[in-house]
Design an enzyme around this catalytic site. Structure first.
Site, mmCIF file in Angstrom:
data_model
loop_
_atom_site.group_PDB
_atom_site.id
_atom_site.type_symbol
_atom_site.label_atom_id
_atom_site.label_comp_id
_atom_site.label_asym_id
_atom_site.label_seq_id
_atom_site.Cartn_x
_atom_site.Cartn_y
_atom_site.Cartn_z
ATOM 1 N N HIS A 174 13.061 -22.529 7.034
ATOM 2 C CA HIS A 174 12.254 -22.614 5.821
ATOM 3 C C HIS A 174 11.068 -23.561 6.042
ATOM 4 O O HIS A 174 11.241 -24.769 6.136
ATOM 5 C CB HIS A 174 13.032 -23.062 4.584
ATOM 6 N N ARG B 197 0.807 -1.217 0.000
ATOM 7 C CA ARG B 197 0.000 0.000 0.000
ATOM 8 C C ARG B 197 0.844 1.274 0.000
ATOM 9 O O ARG B 197 0.286 2.376 -0.011
ATOM 10 C CB ARG B 197 -0.911 0.016 1.238
ATOM 11 N N GLU C 34 20.180 -12.299 5.685
ATOM 12 C CA GLU C 34 20.338 -13.375 4.720
ATOM 13 C C GLU C 34 20.399 -12.813 3.309
ATOM 14 O O GLU C 34 19.810 -11.770 3.026
ATOM 15 C CB GLU C 34 19.138 -14.331 4.788
ATOM 16 N N HIS D 259 15.840 -10.658 4.829
ATOM 17 C CA HIS D 259 16.434 -11.205 3.609
ATOM 18 C C HIS D 259 16.183 -10.206 2.474
ATOM 19 O O HIS D 259 15.262 -10.378 1.675
ATOM 20 C CB HIS D 259 15.812 -12.568 3.288
#
Length: 237
Positions: free
Chosen positions: A190, A18, A70, A43
């Site tokens: 993950h 937005r 990361e 990341h």
């Protein structure tokens, strides 16, 4: 206790959808720490589609727990990390157009490159970790790069967990044993979630840290962010 580092990429994605600054990424990071998380992970990708490079620099000034950045060590990323000097840098071999990380490093093929990058970060006093598949050869290859830790890529575990949790965890147990023999610290991440995190923690020896973002934010839509952070912390004790 295994440390919980919360990946806040999804908060940045929501903000960017937005424009403006709602939700406030810095406020969310501060709140997550106040709720008990022991780290913040980001990341940033080259297209800055969620975490922006300016976010990384701003977070450095407010994160009081472990700060983990990361990414694929392209020159722009290396410069960012050396400028910020986070607690830890996690090297991930994701392609520019990847939706999310989808593989660990081939630590044998890329050993010389990884050794050079890791030496650069270690000379700057930054702890290094390599995103690695649960493969004994890849873990042994990681040990030859000079890295201090590996982050086990856990998507296969998460996908198979509900079907056969014993077989799903087996390669991660062996990879962790190998890492311990090689004096590597063990992180993981993950698709870990409230459903599968406790079994992973109970079975993977000497797990130092998990990095969780997508599942944690999705679970928080129903259960609330503070509640979910504490649910993870209880499962990681």
């Amino acid at each position: 206790m295994t440390k919980l580092s919360v990946n806040i990429n999804k908060i940045a994605t929501l903000r960017n959808s937005r424009g403006g600054n709602v939700p406030n990424l810095l406020k969310v990071a501060t709140d997550i720490e106040a709720f008990g998380a022991q780290g913040i992970t980001i990341h940033p990708r080259p297209d800055e589609r969620h975490i922006k490079y300016e976010d990384a620099r701003a977070l450095k000034n407010i994160v009081t727990t472990e700060f983990n950045i990361e990414g694929n060590p392209v020159p722009k990323f290396i410069d960012l990390v050396l400028d910020i000097k986070p607690t830890q840098v996690t090297l991930v071999p994701d392609a520019v157009d990847a939706i999310t990380s989808n593989a660990g490093w081939d630590t044998l093929t890329h050993k010389d490159f990884l050794k050079e990058v890791i030496a650069t970060f270690k000379n700057a006093g930054i702890r290094t970790s390599i995103f690695t598949d649960a493969n004994i050869k890849m873990v042994e290859g990681a040990a030859e790069t000079g890295t201090e830790r590996i982050e086990l890529y856990t998507e296969s575990y998460a996908q198979q967990f509900s079907l056969d949790k014993e077989n799903s965890i087996a390669p991660f147990i062996e990879a962790a044993k190998t890492a311990n023999k090689c004096n590597l610290g063990i992180n993981a991440g993950h698709d870990l979630s409230l459903d599968n995190i406790e079994y992973f923690k109970e079975n993977v020896p000497d797990l130092l840290e998990v990095s969780i973002g997508h599942a944690l934010i999705c679970e928080s839509l129903y259960l609330g962010l503070e509640n979910v952070v504490n649910m993870y912390l209880n499962k990681l004790k």
